[in-house]
Write a protein that holds these residues in place. Structure first.
Motif, PDB file in Angstrom:
ATOM      1  N   SER A 145       0.828  -1.208   0.000  1.00 40.20           N
ATOM      2  CA  SER A 145       0.000   0.000   0.000  1.00 40.20           C
ATOM      3  C   SER A 145       0.859   1.253   0.000  1.00 40.20           C
ATOM      4  O   SER A 145       0.544   2.241  -0.679  1.00 40.20           O
ATOM      5  CB  SER A 145      -0.925   0.005   1.219  1.00 40.20           C
ATOM      6  N   SER A 146       1.956   1.227   0.746  1.00 39.61           N
ATOM      7  CA  SER A 146       2.847   2.380   0.777  1.00 39.61           C
ATOM      8  C   SER A 146       3.476   2.602  -0.600  1.00 39.61           C
ATOM      9  O   SER A 146       3.540   3.739  -1.094  1.00 39.61           O
ATOM     10  CB  SER A 146       3.932   2.165   1.832  1.00 39.61           C
ATOM     11  N   ARG A 147       3.929   1.532  -1.207  1.00 38.60           N
ATOM     12  CA  ARG A 147       4.516   1.647  -2.543  1.00 38.60           C
ATOM     13  C   ARG A 147       3.495   2.138  -3.559  1.00 38.60           C
ATOM     14  O   ARG A 147       3.793   2.981  -4.415  1.00 38.60           O
ATOM     15  CB  ARG A 147       5.077   0.291  -2.977  1.00 38.60           C
ATOM     16  N   ARG A 148       2.282   1.608  -3.448  1.00 42.00           N
ATOM     17  CA  ARG A 148       1.226   2.000  -4.376  1.00 42.00           C
ATOM     18  C   ARG A 148       0.908   3.481  -4.225  1.00 42.00           C
ATOM     19  O   ARG A 148       0.739   4.193  -5.222  1.00 42.00           O
ATOM     20  CB  ARG A 148      -0.022   1.154  -4.109  1.00 42.00           C
ATOM     21  N   ALA A 149       0.836   3.967  -2.980  1.00 43.54           N
ATOM     22  CA  ALA A 149       0.535   5.381  -2.753  1.00 43.54           C
ATOM     23  C   ALA A 149       1.590   6.271  -3.400  1.00 43.54           C
ATOM     24  O   ALA A 149       1.273   7.278  -4.048  1.00 43.54           O
ATOM     25  CB  ALA A 149       0.449   5.663  -1.259  1.00 43.54           C
ATOM     26  N   LYS A 150       2.847   5.912  -3.238  1.00 41.97           N
ATOM     27  CA  LYS A 150       3.918   6.728  -3.798  1.00 41.97           C
ATOM     28  C   LYS A 150       3.930   6.675  -5.324  1.00 41.97           C
ATOM     29  O   LYS A 150       4.242   7.672  -5.990  1.00 41.97           O
ATOM     30  CB  LYS A 150       5.250   6.291  -3.197  1.00 41.97           C
ATOM     31  N   ALA A 151       3.564   5.513  -5.874  1.00 40.12           N
ATOM     32  CA  ALA A 151       3.501   5.392  -7.329  1.00 40.12           C
ATOM     33  C   ALA A 151       2.353   6.221  -7.903  1.00 40.12           C
ATOM     34  O   ALA A 151       2.509   6.893  -8.935  1.00 40.12           O
ATOM     35  CB  ALA A 151       3.344   3.920  -7.722  1.00 40.12           C
ATOM     36  N   VAL A 152       1.206   6.184  -7.239  1.00 39.71           N
ATOM     37  CA  VAL A 152       0.061   6.976  -7.696  1.00 39.71           C
ATOM     38  C   VAL A 152       0.381   8.462  -7.575  1.00 39.71           C
ATOM     39  O   VAL A 152       0.062   9.255  -8.476  1.00 39.71           O
ATOM     40  CB  VAL A 152      -1.201   6.617  -6.879  1.00 39.71           C
ATOM     41  N   ALA A 153       1.015   8.853  -6.473  1.00 37.25           N
ATOM     42  CA  ALA A 153       1.385  10.258  -6.296  1.00 37.25           C
ATOM     43  C   ALA A 153       2.315  10.731  -7.403  1.00 37.25           C
ATOM     44  O   ALA A 153       2.169  11.850  -7.921  1.00 37.25           O
ATOM     45  CB  ALA A 153       2.047  10.452  -4.933  1.00 37.25           C
ATOM     46  N   GLU A 154       3.245   9.884  -7.776  1.00 39.27           N
ATOM     47  CA  GLU A 154       4.181  10.244  -8.852  1.00 39.27           C
ATOM     48  C   GLU A 154       3.437  10.506 -10.163  1.00 39.27           C
ATOM     49  O   GLU A 154       3.785  11.419 -10.913  1.00 39.27           O
ATOM     50  CB  GLU A 154       5.209   9.130  -9.033  1.00 39.27           C
ATOM     51  N   LYS A 155       2.389   9.725 -10.416  1.00 37.59           N
ATOM     52  CA  LYS A 155       1.590   9.939 -11.627  1.00 37.59           C
ATOM     53  C   LYS A 155       0.904  11.300 -11.615  1.00 37.59           C
ATOM     54  O   LYS A 155       0.673  11.905 -12.659  1.00 37.59           O
ATOM     55  CB  LYS A 155       0.551   8.837 -11.774  1.00 37.59           C
ATOM     56  N   TYR A 156       0.574  11.768 -10.395  1.00 38.59           N
ATOM     57  CA  TYR A 156      -0.054  13.083 -10.260  1.00 38.59           C
ATOM     58  C   TYR A 156       0.978  14.196 -10.159  1.00 38.59           C
ATOM     59  O   TYR A 156       0.626  15.366  -9.945  1.00 38.59           O
ATOM     60  CB  TYR A 156      -0.964  13.115  -9.040  1.00 38.59           C
ATOM     61  N   GLY A 157       2.265  13.862 -10.260  1.00 37.53           N
ATOM     62  CA  GLY A 157       3.316  14.860 -10.205  1.00 37.53           C
ATOM     63  C   GLY A 157       3.538  15.432  -8.827  1.00 37.53           C
ATOM     64  O   GLY A 157       3.884  16.610  -8.675  1.00 37.53           O
ATOM     65  N   LYS A 158       3.354  14.625  -7.794  1.00 37.47           N
ATOM     66  CA  LYS A 158       3.503  15.098  -6.422  1.00 37.47           C
ATOM     67  C   LYS A 158       4.148  14.005  -5.588  1.00 37.47           C
ATOM     68  O   LYS A 158       4.469  12.935  -6.078  1.00 37.47           O
ATOM     69  CB  LYS A 158       2.141  15.468  -5.830  1.00 37.47           C
ATOM     70  N   THR A 159       4.364  14.307  -4.313  1.00 36.52           N
ATOM     71  CA  THR A 159       4.844  13.306  -3.369  1.00 36.52           C
ATOM     72  C   THR A 159       3.793  13.129  -2.277  1.00 36.52           C
ATOM     73  O   THR A 159       2.943  13.994  -2.072  1.00 36.52           O
ATOM     74  CB  THR A 159       6.177  13.719  -2.736  1.00 36.52           C
TER      75      THR A 159
END
Length: 352
Positions: A225-239
């Motif tokens: 879940s932590s990895r997924r959150a960071k990957a999704v955030a990267e797609k939105y151009g954020k952290t």
């Protein structure tokens, strides 16, 4: 070489009676002001990063009337602001209950009282009985509709914090030259925190918040879940920062701490556990089995001597690739003093 992570350590305040161990044999947590104030002041003195209080309006019954007595989150945090110096103060608001212009003003006020330490934990709200009792549950809104409302609500709060005035014609809210002054002291805005287990909720939390709480039944699920959150955030151009909850049960020795856990488990209030799981959407046919598997403890645990607990917390942080942990204790003042003295300095060194 990757830079070491500065981990955040916070406390889930005992804003409702019983805390996060559903048992009749734990040290009494009454959910009232004095215990919450003592926990927050101790956390501040111990050097923790934040304290958070949930919004709760109805408990889960059982023999302990678990979470049946609660303080209101934001009002309580305003009081705590005057008694603390550095710790961040994260209060909870339900979009189903508060107009976004009112919520924006409330958090701004907390931010000014605290000198720029306010944060907003956004909870879309899924416990029907909690809102239905006050006529605030709309049966015409399904799960995705509630998140659509929450997204519009959050967007308006961000605009009110940043713009001179807001005019908006939306599905759920209509603003006409709506002003909100003063603006928050925090820049770019007070911390936004959210948690979402469904796909829609998860996407909302990662897209709109600065930090999100992740769940999972196993360490592997939490890491994913932590990895997924960071990957999704990267797609939105954020952290995004990812946090998880952890209950610490400590004693002089590992054996004594394990005996405490056994005692708390023996006092489990299974009626309240089942009602809580119902509110989380566990299907009726699975309630008994999930409740037995869950038991009295509703979060990850660290159990043992202070040294053992320190090792377990560090392992949990590292393995699950978390940015921080929100802590729970059977006895908050005793636990926080120990954590600040015996565990926190070592964890700070790990990230230094």
């Amino acid at each position: 070489m990757a830079k070491p992570i500065k981990h955040d350590f916070g406390v889930f305040l005992p804003v409702a009676n019983g805390g996060w161990i559903i048992s009749s044999t734990t040290p009494p947590l009454d959910g009232l002001w004095k215990q919450n104030l003592a926990a927050a002041v101790t956390a501040d003195q111990a050097g923790l990063d934040f304290v958070m209080s949930m919004g709760k309006w109805r408990g889960f019954g059982g023999t302990t009337n678990h979470w049946g007595v609660q303080m209101e989150s934001l009002t309580m945090m305003a009081g705590i602001a005057m008694a603390t110096k550095k710790v961040k103060l994260w209060a909870t608001i339900h979009p189903l209950l508060q107009n976004p212009a009112v919520a924006a003003k409330m958090i701004t006020t907390l931010d000014h009282i605290s000198g720029g330490r306010a944060g907003l934990n956004i909870v879309a709200g899924a416990y029907k009985a909690e809102f239905d009792q006050m006529g605030a549950w709309d049966d015409s809104l399904d799960h995705d509709d509630r998140y659509a409302l929450t997204e519009e609500w959050t967007m308006l709060i961000k605009r009110l914090w940043a713009e001179p005035s807001v005019t908006h014609e939306g599905r759920f809210f209509q603003f006409k030259d709506c002003e909100s002054n003063p603006k928050p002291l925090s820049r770019p805005h007070p911390d936004l925190i959210a948690a979402g287990m469904s796909d829609r909720g998860f996407d909302f939390a990662v897209r709109e918040a600065d930090a999100c709480f992740i769940g999972g039944r196993t360490p592997e699920e939490r890491r994913d879940s932590s990895r997924r959150a960071k990957a999704v955030a990267e797609k939105y151009g954020k952290t995004i920062k990812t946090y998880a909850m952890c209950t610490i049960v400590f004693a002089e020795t590992d054996a004594k701490a394990e005996a405490l856990v056994e005692r708390y488990c023996e006092g489990v209030d299974m009626g309240a556990v089942i009602e809580m799981l119902k509110s989380w959407g566990v299907p009726p046919e699975r309630l008994d089995s999930v409740a037995k598997q869950q038991g009295a403890f509703m979060t990850q645990t660290a159990v043992g001597s202070p040294k053992t607990c320190a090792h377990q917390v560090e392992e949990f942080l590292t393995f699950c690739e978390l940015d921080g942990i929100m802590l729970i204790f059977p006895d908050y003042v005793e636990g926080l003093k120990m954590f600040g003295t015996d565990i926190l300095p070592g964890l700070r060194m790990v990230a230094a």
